[in-house]
Design an enzyme around this catalytic site. Structure first.
Site, PDB file in Angstrom:
ATOM      1  N   GLY A 283      34.320 -16.369  80.344  1.00 48.97           N
ATOM      2  CA  GLY A 283      32.707 -15.607  79.803  1.00 48.97           C
ATOM      3  C   GLY A 283      32.590 -16.110  78.132  1.00 48.97           C
TER       4      GLY A 283
ATOM      5  N   GLU B 120      40.819 -16.146  80.809  1.00 46.06           N
ATOM      6  CA  GLU B 120      40.716 -17.011  81.727  1.00 46.06           C
ATOM      7  C   GLU B 120      39.224 -17.426  82.334  1.00 46.06           C
ATOM      8  OE1 GLU B 120      42.441 -14.019  84.246  1.00 46.06           O
ATOM      9  OE2 GLU B 120      40.142 -12.954  84.453  1.00 46.06           O
TER      10      GLU B 120
ATOM     11  N   ARG C  45      33.477 -21.253  83.597  1.00 50.07           N
ATOM     12  CA  ARG C  45      32.102 -22.112  82.790  1.00 50.07           C
ATOM     13  C   ARG C  45      32.559 -23.137  82.056  1.00 50.07           C
ATOM     14  NH1 ARG C  45      27.006 -20.910  84.713  1.00 50.07           N
ATOM     15  NH2 ARG C  45      27.901 -18.683  84.543  1.00 50.07           N
TER      16      ARG C  45
ATOM     17  N   CYS D  73      11.212 -26.850 101.632  1.00 55.39           N
ATOM     18  CA  CYS D  73      10.286 -26.133 101.166  1.00 55.39           C
ATOM     19  C   CYS D  73      10.499 -24.419 100.889  1.00 55.39           C
ATOM     20  CB  CYS D  73       9.679 -26.160 102.217  1.00 55.39           C
ATOM     21  SG  CYS D  73      10.294 -27.659 103.243  1.00 55.39           S
TER      22      CYS D  73
ATOM     23  N   TYR E 234      29.830 -23.480  89.365  1.00 57.57           N
ATOM     24  CA  TYR E 234      28.905 -22.851  89.176  1.00 57.57           C
ATOM     25  C   TYR E 234      28.144 -23.247  89.464  1.00 57.57           C
ATOM     26  CZ  TYR E 234      31.432 -19.342  87.197  1.00 57.57           C
ATOM     27  OH  TYR E 234      32.631 -18.494  86.222  1.00 57.57           O
TER      28      TYR E 234
HETATM   29  C1  PLP Z   1      34.122 -14.826  86.296  1.00 54.26           C
HETATM   30  C2  PLP Z   1      34.846 -14.608  85.847  1.00 54.26           C
HETATM   31  C3  PLP Z   1      36.146 -15.790  84.982  1.00 54.26           C
HETATM   32  C4  PLP Z   1      35.450 -16.402  83.994  1.00 54.26           C
HETATM   33  O1  PLP Z   1      34.005 -16.583  83.837  1.00 54.26           O
HETATM   34  P1  PLP Z   1      33.616 -17.573  83.366  1.00 54.26           P
HETATM   35  O2  PLP Z   1      32.366 -16.923  82.491  1.00 54.26           O
HETATM   36  O3  PLP Z   1      32.748 -19.168  83.854  1.00 54.26           O
HETATM   37  O4  PLP Z   1      34.017 -17.651  81.993  1.00 54.26           O
HETATM   38  C5  PLP Z   1      36.984 -14.842  85.032  1.00 54.26           C
HETATM   39  N1  PLP Z   1      37.673 -13.563  84.754  1.00 54.26           N
HETATM   40  C6  PLP Z   1      36.867 -12.793  85.970  1.00 54.26           C
HETATM   41  C7  PLP Z   1      37.709 -11.765  86.160  1.00 54.26           C
HETATM   42  C8  PLP Z   1      35.891 -13.036  86.582  1.00 54.26           C
HETATM   43  O5  PLP Z   1      35.192 -12.249  87.299  1.00 54.26           O
END
Ligand code: PLP
Length: 356
Positions: free
Chosen positions: A201, A234, A237, A306, A334
């Site tokens: 995130g 983890e 993005r 369209c 994404y």
């Molecule tokens: C989507 C997700 C991520 C990655 O999130 P990003 O915003 O791409 O960094 C990590 N862990 C879990 C559980 C997720 O659902």
């Protein structure tokens, strides 16, 4: 702004639209993230972009991959046998619960009971959906994800010899800066867990592509909070978004009731990100066109679908001609993999990889 290397590669693309991935820049970026994190473990969330070429670069730097389905699990373990995987995701099937893993992120007491019923050995992180305020997040992961504190308490007595509780997992929100993430991490780490996965995130800014997540501050903060605990993150993005672009060409320009439009080959069925997030996808125009143009006025960039939702960017003041090349940036995460490719049956883009 695209690099000279990407710009030069764009001019050599045989056909448009196309995706272009800059693998050396990905390598450099992930190496610097790795350095900033110190002792904290780094997994890549495969759902952001599962492209095998990107994963090969990432595999040289990350400690493992976070996968959220049997499909991602097969993809990653096929490419990198022996690389640790953390298996997450809501609504895991019994078949998914049986997959080999380094860690499994359990999402509910019932899921834990089904995991126990398989009879397998497993190393579990319980996914907590913490009751913490997340201001300024692009997407908060409340709702069905993970468990509240009561459900976590319900799980604790169920663990035994074969299914072991290793710690806590959480993925708080999307689009948070280092300071916000550290505040949330601090609140979570007050609990007595030896191992904590703090999720992904990390913020990226499509409005200001140069503004980057402060990995150094985050890494330093984690080192301070960790104190003997095993910490893991983890991100998805923030690792891969910058290395990809979607390159296309202007096929028509027009004004409809005063509003100027540039229509490009392809559309948001190849790059759905601006349609889902409702933002303007950042882009660079290369003046390769000699056709009619519109200029020095707000121009809306649309694709060939369209539907009025097929918009890449709205009212951007610029100049554009038919035949110009448009390089949509920040299309490495994404982007293609979340897009509805078959809608309208236009040709699919080619994929190109810059290797040096
Ligand atoms: C989507 C997700 C991520 C990655 O999130 P990003 O915003 O791409 O960094 C990590 N862990 C879990 C559980 C997720 O659902």
């Amino acid at each position: 702004m695209i690099s000279a290397r990407v710009q030069e590669a764009v001019t050599r693309l045989p056909a448009l639209p196309a995706y272009l991935y800059d693998l050396p820049s990905l390598d450099e970026h992930v190496a610097s993230v790795r350095r900033a994190l110190g002792a904290a473990e780094l997994y890549y969330a495969v759902k952001a972009n599962p492209d095998a070429e990107l994963l090969r670069v990432l595999a040289g730097h990350v400690d493992g991959f976070e996968v959220s389905s049997g499909g991602e699990h097969a993809h990653v373990t096929g490419l990198f046998p022996g690389m640790p995987v953390a298996l997450g995701g809501p609504g895991k099937t019994d078949a998914e619960l049986r997959l080999p893993h380094h860690r499994i992120h359990v999402e509910s007491p019932n899921e834990l009971r089904r995991l126990l019923a398989t009879g397998r050995e497993a190393d579990v992180l319980l996914r907590l959906n913490p009751d913490l305020p997340v201001e300024g997040a692009a997407l908060t992961m409340s709702g069905p994800f993970g468990m509240d504190e009561e459900a976590v308490a319900e799980c604790l007595p169920l663990f035994g010899e074969r299914v072991r509780l290793r710690g806590l997992h959480t993925h708080l929100a999307s689009g948070l800066d280092a300071e916000q993430l550290l505040r949330l991490a601090g609140a979570l780490l007050e609990g007595a867990y030896d191992e904590v996965n703090l999720g992904g995130g990390m913020a990226v800014s499509y409005a200001e592509p140069r503004r980057r997540f402060d990995w150094k501050a985050y890494g330093a903060g984690l080192a301070e909070l960790g104190r003997g605990r095993r910490l893991r993150i983890e991100p998805g993005r923030a690792l891969t978004v910058y290395c990809g672009c979607y390159v296309t060409r202007v096929v028509d320009v027009k004004r409809v009731r005063g509003q100027a439009y540039a229509i490009v080959l392809g559309g948001t069925h190849h790059l759905r990100t601006p349609a889902t997030k409702g933002h303007d996808q950042p882009f660079t125009i290369l003046p390769t066109g000699e056709g009619p143009g519109v200029g020095d006025e707000p121009i809306t960039f649309v694709g060939q679908l369209c539907t009025p939702k097929d918009v890449f960017a709205r009212n951007i003041v610029t100049t554009v001609r038919v035949g110009d090349t448009v390089v949509f940036e920040m299309a490495g995460a994404y982007a293609w993999n979340i897009s509805h490719h078959d809608f309208l049956m236009h040709p699919k883009p080619a994929f190109h990889y810059l290797r040096s």
